[in-house]
Design a protein around this motif. Structure first.
Motif: not given
Length: 242
Positions: A63-68
């Motif tokens: 899981m991570t940030a979408a802007h990455c």
């Protein structure tokens, strides 16, 4: 507002350009004990070298940030020193469909590992919140390989962490966010890392507001995306059942 959002998103990304000094990471943080955060994942694009943090939530999902999101992301599990990375794993990015780089909100993404992880003491998962609306501890922690100073190019070779405290939701932002405020916390390069409260990943590092002093850091509130997470993390055979 859309321009400000785009800029603050970019502030939490970093490019690993040769010539950067490589000292400390999280602002006001300390070096994490080796392999003490086995769920932490280093994420980097194979060509642009832009990097983010992330965290392992199942042997086949980060899981991570979408802007990455980038075109050629690789994840590095069990990473300690970014100068000596383990073999990378290719992924299929699954950004939340409501995310838009030009607007606030919905900054969450799953990365489906093309080769599932072998879980051990060095590579392990972190718990996600329970579906119930449980109370979140205000004493939390953030981790990453980002900059030591908000205004200084000093990405870390090694994982760092810092204690942060949640502020009341009315002083934060939208319903799907959590916030911390203080002199310590994530900086450029720490996007996508977890906000860990009581041993549970409650949030995802999204952006910080440079208009406030001390800076206000905003995290995507994971529990608001349970249905979407569940739909995409079903075992493969369940995705095709009717």
């Amino acid at each position: 507002m859309s321009i400000r959002w785009h800029i603050t998103c970019l502030l939490l990304l970093r490019s690993c350009t040769p010539g950067f000094s490589t000292h400390d990471g999280i602002v006001g943080g300390k070096v994490s004990a080796p392999h003490s955060r086995p769920y932490m994942v280093y994420i980097r694009d194979k060509f642009t070298k832009q990097s983010c943090g992330g965290f392992l939530v199942r042997e086949d999902f980060v899981m991570t940030a979408a802007h990455c999101i980038q075109s050629n992301l690789m994840v590095y599990l069990g990473a300690g020193d970014t100068k000596h990375l383990p073999a990378g794993v290719d992924v299929d990015p699954i950004p939340y469909p409501g995310f838009n780089m030009k607007r606030k909100g919905h900054d969450i993404m799953l990365l489906k590992l093309k080769t599932p992880a072998n879980l051990n003491k060095i590579v392990s998962t972190i718990a996600l919140p329970k579906p119930e609306n449980e109370k979140i501890s205000k004493d939390c922690m953030v981790m990453g390989w980002g900059w030591q100073n908000y205004d200084q190019e000093s990405p870390s070779d090694v994982l760092k962490e810092a204690n942060v405290t949640l502020i009341d939701s009315e002083n934060c932002g939208t319903a799907d966010t959590l916030c911390t405020q203080g002199s310590a916390g994530p900086a450029q390069g720490d996007s996508g890392g977890p906000l860990v409260c009581g041993g549970v990943a409650q949030g995802i590092v999204s952006f910080y507001n440079t208009k406030t002093k001390p800076y206000l850091t905003v995290y995507t509130h994971i529990s608001h995306y349970f249905s979407w997470i569940h739909d995409h993390m079903k075992p493969t055979q369940q995705q095709y059942e009717t």
